[in-house]
Design an enzyme around this catalytic site. Structure first.
Site, mmCIF file in Angstrom:
data_model
loop_
_atom_site.group_PDB
_atom_site.id
_atom_site.type_symbol
_atom_site.label_atom_id
_atom_site.label_comp_id
_atom_site.label_asym_id
_atom_site.label_seq_id
_atom_site.Cartn_x
_atom_site.Cartn_y
_atom_site.Cartn_z
ATOM 1 C CB SER A 1 -0.883 -0.013 1.253
ATOM 2 O OG SER A 1 -1.727 1.099 1.267
ATOM 3 N N GLY A 2 0.630 2.168 -0.894
ATOM 4 C CA GLY A 2 1.440 3.378 -0.988
ATOM 5 C C GLY A 2 2.639 3.260 -1.903
ATOM 6 C CB ALA A 3 4.223 0.439 -3.703
ATOM 7 N N GLY A 4 2.605 2.977 -5.139
ATOM 8 C CA GLY A 4 2.376 3.710 -6.380
ATOM 9 C C GLY A 4 1.690 2.897 -7.462
ATOM 10 C CB SER B 1 -2.269 -9.327 -5.181
ATOM 11 O OG SER B 1 -1.401 -8.549 -5.954
#
Length: 166
Positions: free
Chosen positions: A33-36, A105
């Site tokens: 989450s937040g990786a882009g 995932s």
């Protein structure tokens, strides 16, 4: 499982692809989450649309408003979430669309199950990594999910209280 169902199709994938002048494919963006993931998917969709390509973004938050709104984030719910999304990817890819799927995932087995749903070379996995550790992802976390997970408010949060991408 229902046994009295028959696949209904008036047109094959190849014919739809000729009509759309493109090849149906699923690009599966995975990462913390937040990786882009969604940011990349949106930018790619804009680029593809400007080149007259038919696309559709499936995003983790968006599918939980309807298709998967009955699911939480337990291991079994995550498996079912990705299973449902995989079936949608299969249908959209068969329709000739370029599907941009952005999902944490974390389980390789789930991503492989989606891969097997699609014809060969119609599933492209893209691992999105935003630096070492979770620091960069947490700094981009506008929803405060990492802090909430650390306080125990969000159980099974990937990167914090649950395993990372495998």
């Amino acid at each position: 499982m229902a046994t009295n169902v028959k696949w209904q199709n008036t047109m094959g994938r190849e014919e739809r692809e000729r009509h759309l002048k493109q090849r149906g494919v699923t690009l599966w963006f995975t990462g913390l989450s937040g990786a882009g993931k969604s940011t990349l998917a949106v930018a790619l969709e804009r680029h593809l649309n400007s080149n007259n390509k038919a696309t559709y973004i499936l995003d983790g938050d968006n599918v939980r408003h309807g298709l998967c709104k009955d699911l939480g984030f337990s291991a079994s719910d995550r498996v079912e979430n990705i299973r449902r999304v995989g079936e949608v990817c299969s249908l959209f890819t068969d329709a000739g669309l370029i599907v941009l799927a952005a999902f944490v995932s974390p389980y390789r087995e789930d991503r492989d199950r989606v891969r097997r749903l699609l014809p060969e070379r119609r599933f492209i996995e893209v691992y999105v990594k935003a630096g070492e550790g979770v620091d960069v992802c947490e700094s981009r976390d506008v929803k405060g999910l990492y802090a909430r997970a650390r306080r125990g408010e969000i159980p099974n949060f990937t990167g914090e209280s649950s395993l990372c991408i495998v």
